[in-house]
Design a protein around this motif. Structure first.
Motif, PDB file in Angstrom:
ATOM      1  N   GLU A 235       0.866  -1.186   0.000  1.00  0.00           N
ATOM      2  CA  GLU A 235       0.000   0.000   0.000  1.00  0.00           C
ATOM      3  C   GLU A 235       0.894   1.225   0.000  1.00  0.00           C
ATOM      4  O   GLU A 235       1.812   1.327   0.808  1.00  0.00           O
ATOM      5  CB  GLU A 235      -0.876   0.013   1.258  1.00  0.00           C
TER       6      GLU A 235
ATOM      7  N   SER B  42       1.257   5.499  -0.062  1.00  0.00           N
ATOM      8  CA  SER B  42       0.555   6.767   0.149  1.00  0.00           C
ATOM      9  C   SER B  42       1.563   7.902   0.209  1.00  0.00           C
ATOM     10  O   SER B  42       2.741   7.691   0.493  1.00  0.00           O
ATOM     11  CB  SER B  42      -0.260   6.713   1.439  1.00  0.00           C
TER      12      SER B  42
ATOM     13  N   VAL C  13      -3.314   6.325  -5.005  1.00  0.00           N
ATOM     14  CA  VAL C  13      -4.763   6.550  -5.067  1.00  0.00           C
ATOM     15  C   VAL C  13      -5.211   6.801  -6.507  1.00  0.00           C
ATOM     16  O   VAL C  13      -4.436   7.267  -7.335  1.00  0.00           O
ATOM     17  CB  VAL C  13      -5.204   7.753  -4.194  1.00  0.00           C
TER      18      VAL C  13
END
Lengths: 245, 154, 406
Positions: free
Chosen positions: C348, C350, C357
């Motif tokens: 993941e 970010s 995203v």
């Protein structure tokens, strides 16, 4: 780029005069390159050098926010008044990574990786995106048409288009509306034998140096402990390597 | 018939051109603002007549040398022009920009004086800094535009 | 052998309708001019495009027009290269529409650039031949030149023109295949992004050019003949009708193959789930826009027995095909950018800069104005050209074009 012979003659004459000053300037601020092969301002770059950076993410506090701030201050990007958050320039950003299975987490600064075979330079229709002989990937904004194909091609989202007119740029870092820009590895500094701004701000967590010189600090560190590339699968042989990712 | 129409257009065009030229003759060229540079050096990097004619050639040559060869010691540097020819601040202590706050050419800016007169558009300052290094940019006419985003400019 | 000689003529009946049409297109063109100067003056911040979605709506318009340009030439090529007599009367119009579409597309592409003023330097040797973009510049100008010569060979009465007719047709046809390969390769060569980087994009763009070019050609042909009160017979329209169906199926085949191969590779599962998985704009555009309305609906309109010989059904099918193709390009180009770059697989990611995203892109007014102006320019060129030169056969009635007409 034809060079007339009188320019070369001038350059030779000029070198003599400048050599003394250059040495003084280079040595004085205490920010000199520790590696052999540091460049004098008057010297032409060559493929004998390949400048690179080794980033030890474990030693960078705050995911490297400090080096991001230093870059911003050096080059003046990111405060474009009219651009929205998706449009603002980002030469470097910190990225948080969490592996799904192992839940191992780390942060790293991501910027132009100065690829040996740079996709941006390959796709650029005018040749404005290019790789200098010493491995630094730059945009020649004088011939950039702002087509953004390089931004489509970059695997690292390292490039930004300037979305609005700018004023009061840094004298050493020209930037302007409608052209694409990215990390320059601070060529204005390394060309005169200084360290890039982020390296200076990294407290030793980033080693800058010549990847071609097997005795340089960066080559030694890489040989001893290795250094990973982001998206090594693409085989781009990046000039920026990481430890701790 | 076509020939006649054609002739009328040519006449009008010639008349227009002559008027334009005559208007030009009435003007005396503006004095370039040399006092800032003169205060720093007796002589430019090349003799004045050479500079007048070839300054852009020098800058272009230097540009490619710096961009592609990393040479940063040329005496024909763009930064050098700006640092020597543009005052650090005007009478009010503000930096001298190529364009005024209203986006007109600034008659106080050395480059602007001549380039406005000869009608040659400069786009150097789209990207390059137009005033000397270290001249506090916070006080610039455009600081509010670039800095805090207070004033929108059109 | 044609039963009658085909007579070409300029459009003569040009009343208020003709000039009203030109004025309408002119209005859209003006909108584009205003959009260009506004974008040029302010910079791209006034558009919806950004550093995440770097190519937006203008590029969809441009790619659509460029791809359709090479496809529109097919109608002429079928007559010239493959010797199908029934298509030959359409050759001139086919060449004209091809040139107009290409110019329209290129103008949109050009006017979206960040520094249009720097383009002139490309003529002075600043050209990177490793870039497919640079090659495309040459392919596009070559296309304009070759189709121009092809048109000359069709329209000139000189003996030389007649001699060169076939070879010109073959060169233009070959060139257009290379050209669309080049356009598809713009995306196929992007190794960085999950949605692109597939060699199949080049053939997909070629087949897409067949269907979009023919659909555009049909729309213009039917409108032009209706408005000029000239006759088009069922023979020719039905040929084009079933040809359109073949091309629509061709695109579907390659598009399905593209997704199936992607679904086989684990690294592409994320982006495929995003595009096909539903619940977002791009899935909707894909399933409803491209598959349902852009593919199945036109096929139904073409093959439904009740609608046999129906002009309205054919026109609607062509319009839906064109819109469906537009939707497909939107999904490929913009959906492909909305999906984040994969810096680290199986993790993941970010950041404060939209890493990891799905990014949003909403085209603004300026992008619409610029894109529609490209379409308007195409139509203006065609509208003016058919009035001043002999592009349109006076009649395309069955007795004129069909050698087997009863």
């Amino acid at each position: 780029m034809s060079k007339s012979s009188n320019i070369d003659a001038y350059r030779r004459k000029f070198l003599l005069g400048v050599a003394g000053t250059a040495t003084a300037v280079t040595v004085a601020p205490g920010l000199l390159l520790r590696q052999a092969g540091a460049k004098a301002p008057s010297e032409e770059i060559s493929d004998k050098n390949r400048w690179g950076m080794l980033i030890d993410v474990d030693r960078l506090p705050n995911g490297g926010q400090g080096v991001v701030d230093a870059c911003k201050k050096e080059h003046g990007w990111g405060d474009e008044a009219h651009s929205n958050d998706q449009q603002k320039a980002h030469w470097v950003r910190t990225v948080h990574v969490k592996e799904k299975l192992t839940e191992h987490e780390f942060d790293l600064p991501v910027m132009c990786q100065h690829c040996e075979t740079a996709p941006c330079a390959d796709v650029c229709p005018t040749g404005a995106s290019f790789r200098r002989e010493d491995g630094v990937v730059l945009v020649d904004k004088h011939i950039c048409i702002g087509c953004r194909y390089c931004m489509m091609a970059c695997p690292y989202k390292a490039r930004s288009l300037v979305h609005e007119a700018l004023f009061d740029q840094k004298a050493h870092s020209p930037r302007g509306k409608g052209t694409v820009e990215s990390c320059t590895m601070c060529v204005h500094r390394i060309d005169v034998g200084r360290l890039p701004a982020c390296v200076e701000a990294s407290n030793g967590a980033i080693i800058f140096g010549d990847l071609n010189d097997k005795n340089s600090e960066i080559s030694q560190a890489l040989k001893a402990r290795g250094g990973k590339q982001i998206r090594a699968d693409l085989g781009l042989n990046t000039g920026v390597r990481y430890q701790g990712i | 018939m076509f020939g006649k129409v054609h002739n009328i257009f040519v006449t009008i065009a010639l008349l227009g051109l002559t008027t334009l030229l005559l208007t030009g003759c009435g003007d005396t060229p503006p004095e370039p603002r040399l006092e800032t540079a003169k205060a720093k050096a007796e002589q430019c990097v090349e003799p004045t007549d050479v500079m007048r004619k070839d300054h852009m050639e020098f800058i272009l040559h230097e540009r490619d040398e710096t961009m592609y060869e990393g040479i940063r010691s040329s005496k024909h540097s763009f930064k050098g022009c700006i640092n020597c020819h543009i005052p650090a601040a005007d009478a009010q202590g503000k930096p001298v920009n190529y364009l005024t706050a209203d986006h007109d050419l600034n008659p106080e800016h050395f480059c602007a004086t001549c380039h406005a007169y000869v009608g040659v558009k400069l786009n150097c300052f789209d990207c390059h800094s137009d005033n000397p290094e270290g001249a506090a940019p916070a006080d610039s006419t455009h600081a509010n535009v670039n800095g805090n985003g207070g004033v929108a400019h059109e | 052998m044609s039963s009658k000689k085909v007579i070409y003529s300029e459009v003569e009946n040009s009343g208020i309708g003709y000039y009203g049409l030109l004025a309408l297109f002119g209005l859209f063109l003006l909108g584009g001019v205003i959009a260009f100067f506004t974008m040029e003056h302010n910079g791209h911040y006034i558009t919806g495009m950004n550093n995440q979605t770097v190519w937006g709506l203008p590029h969809i318009f441009a790619i659509f027009l460029i791809v359709a340009a090479s496809g529109a030439l097919n109608i002429g090529s079928i007559g010239t290269v493959f010797g199908k007599k029934i298509y030959q009367p359409l050759g001139r119009l086919s060449g004209l529409i091809a040139i107009a579409l290409l110019i329209g597309g290129l103008v949109v592409l050009l006017l979206d650039l960040g520094r249009v003023d720097h383009v002139i330097q490309m003529a002075t040797g600043h050209l990177n031949f490793k870039s497919i973009f640079a090659w495309n510049m040459i392919l596009y100008s070559g296309f304009l030149g070759l189709v121009g010569l092809y048109l000359w060979a069709m329209m000139s009465r000189s003996r030389l023109a007649k001699k060169l007719y076939r070879s010109m047709g073959v060169s233009a046809f070959t060139w257009r295949l290379i050209l669309t390969t080049g356009t598809g390769s713009i995306f196929g060569f992007l190794v960085a992004r999950q949605a692109f980087d597939a060699a199949i994009l080049a053939p997909l763009f070629i087949v897409l050019s067949f269907s979009l070019g023919l659909a555009t050609f049909l729309i213009i042909l039917m409108a032009a003949y209706r408005w000029t009160q000239r006759e088009v017979g069922d023979a020719i329209l039905n040929r084009l009708r079933y040809l359109l169906a073949v091309f629509i199926l061709g695109v579907l085949l390659l598009e399905v193959t593209r997704h199936l191969t992607n679904l086989y590779a684990t690294e592409h599962h994320g982006v495929e789930a995003f595009i096909l998985g539903g619940g977002n704009l791009y899935s909707n555009l894909f399933w409803y826009g491209y598959i349902l309305f852009g593919t199945l609906a036109p096929l139904a309109l073409i093959f439904c027995r009740l609608l046999k010989n129906s002009r309205a059904a054919l026109l609607l099918a062509a319009i839906l095909t064109a819109l469906g193709g537009f939707a497909l390009l939107y999904v490929i180009v913009i959906g492909g950018q909305a999906y984040p770059l994969v810096l680290f697989p199986n993790a993941e990611i970010s950041s404060t800069y939209f890493d990891g995203v799905i990014t949003a892109y909403k085209p603004g007014m300026w992008e619409w104005l610029l894109g529609l102006a490209g379409v308007a320019l195409v139509l203006i060129i065609i509208t003016v050209a058919v009035k001043v030169l002999r592009f349109m056969p006076l009649s395309l009635a069955d007795s004129v074009v069909d050698p087997h007409a009863k």
